[in-house]
Design a protein around this motif. Structure first.
Motif, mmCIF file in Angstrom:
data_model
loop_
_atom_site.group_PDB
_atom_site.id
_atom_site.type_symbol
_atom_site.label_atom_id
_atom_site.label_comp_id
_atom_site.label_asym_id
_atom_site.label_seq_id
_atom_site.Cartn_x
_atom_site.Cartn_y
_atom_site.Cartn_z
ATOM 1 N N HIS A 5 4.874 -9.644 9.332
ATOM 2 C CA HIS A 5 5.917 -8.653 9.112
ATOM 3 C C HIS A 5 6.901 -9.080 9.146
ATOM 4 O O HIS A 5 7.322 -9.285 8.173
ATOM 5 C CB HIS A 5 5.749 -7.888 10.273
ATOM 6 N N THR A 9 9.526 -8.172 5.608
ATOM 7 C CA THR A 9 10.826 -7.934 5.853
ATOM 8 C C THR A 9 11.926 -8.551 5.758
ATOM 9 O O THR A 9 13.045 -8.506 4.900
ATOM 10 C CB THR A 9 10.555 -8.237 7.405
ATOM 11 N N ALA A 43 3.469 -4.587 2.112
ATOM 12 C CA ALA A 43 3.693 -4.232 3.250
ATOM 13 C C ALA A 43 2.434 -2.830 3.824
ATOM 14 O O ALA A 43 2.045 -2.964 4.918
ATOM 15 C CB ALA A 43 4.880 -4.416 3.689
ATOM 16 N N LEU A 44 3.048 -1.835 2.761
ATOM 17 C CA LEU A 44 2.466 -0.995 2.660
ATOM 18 C C LEU A 44 0.857 -1.004 2.753
ATOM 19 O O LEU A 44 0.048 0.122 3.584
ATOM 20 C CB LEU A 44 2.743 0.344 1.710
ATOM 21 N N SER A 45 0.093 -1.699 1.832
ATOM 22 C CA SER A 45 -0.824 -1.379 1.284
ATOM 23 C C SER A 45 -1.091 -2.009 2.735
ATOM 24 O O SER A 45 -2.827 -2.053 3.499
ATOM 25 C CB SER A 45 -1.391 -2.507 0.418
ATOM 26 N N LEU A 46 -1.013 -3.083 3.428
ATOM 27 C CA LEU A 46 -1.561 -3.803 4.318
ATOM 28 C C LEU A 46 -1.849 -3.250 5.573
ATOM 29 O O LEU A 46 -2.802 -2.915 6.390
ATOM 30 C CB LEU A 46 -0.546 -4.953 4.982
ATOM 31 N N TRP A 47 -0.365 -2.599 5.807
ATOM 32 C CA TRP A 47 -0.840 -1.543 7.105
ATOM 33 C C TRP A 47 -1.194 -0.187 6.955
ATOM 34 O O TRP A 47 -2.035 -0.023 7.994
ATOM 35 C CB TRP A 47 0.812 -0.335 7.079
ATOM 36 N N ALA A 48 -1.483 0.133 5.510
ATOM 37 C CA ALA A 48 -3.381 0.899 5.459
ATOM 38 C C ALA A 48 -4.422 0.368 5.723
ATOM 39 O O ALA A 48 -4.949 1.088 6.206
ATOM 40 C CB ALA A 48 -3.029 1.312 4.224
ATOM 41 N N GLN A 50 -4.732 -2.378 8.041
ATOM 42 C CA GLN A 50 -4.806 -2.316 9.409
ATOM 43 C C GLN A 50 -4.748 -0.769 10.579
ATOM 44 O O GLN A 50 -5.938 -0.666 11.343
ATOM 45 C CB GLN A 50 -3.689 -2.389 9.661
ATOM 46 N N MET A 51 -4.404 0.292 9.989
ATOM 47 C CA MET A 51 -4.419 1.305 10.528
ATOM 48 C C MET A 51 -6.212 1.636 9.850
ATOM 49 O O MET A 51 -6.775 2.124 10.964
ATOM 50 C CB MET A 51 -3.571 2.327 9.634
ATOM 51 N N TYR A 56 -3.735 7.087 4.800
ATOM 52 C CA TYR A 56 -2.170 5.647 4.232
ATOM 53 C C TYR A 56 -2.718 5.337 3.090
ATOM 54 O O TYR A 56 -2.180 4.713 2.960
ATOM 55 C CB TYR A 56 -2.372 5.226 5.062
#
Length: 98
Positions: A5, A9, A43-48, A50-51, A56
């Motif tokens: 992260h 960031t 970041a959005l790809s990794l967040w999707a 992880q969720m 997403y």
């Protein structure tokens, strides 16, 4: 904050700082925008991932599509500016004269 992260960031903030403070050429501004969009996409790809939700997973693809549209519009403006003004320097541009 995990190191992953922190790295995304910091990549986004460095692109934003480059866009805000290093405004010499239009090409460098476009590269900073592309760096920001790339960090947001990853970041959005990794967040999707992880969720683990399929709903997403559409958001990174939409962001990538808008990023491609932004890049093509930016390159078109770069070519048009270079043809009309002879340079891509941002200090030579005046929106009131166009």
């Amino acid at each position: 904050m995990t190191p992953v992260h922190f790295s995304f960031t910091s990549a986004f903030v460095l692109g934003l700082m480059g866009l805000a403070f290093h405004r010499t050429h239009l090409l460098s501004a476009l590269l900073c925008l592309e760096g920001m969009m790339l960090s947001l996409f990853i970041a959005l790809s990794l967040w999707a991932l992880q969720m683990e939700a399929t709903g997403y997973s559409v958001a990174p693809m939409l962001l990538l599509a808008f990023s491609a549209c932004e890049a093509s519009a930016g390159l078109a403006l770069l070519v048009a500016t270079a043809r009309t003004h002879g340079t891509d320097r941002l200090q030579g541009l005046n929106l009131l004269q166009c």
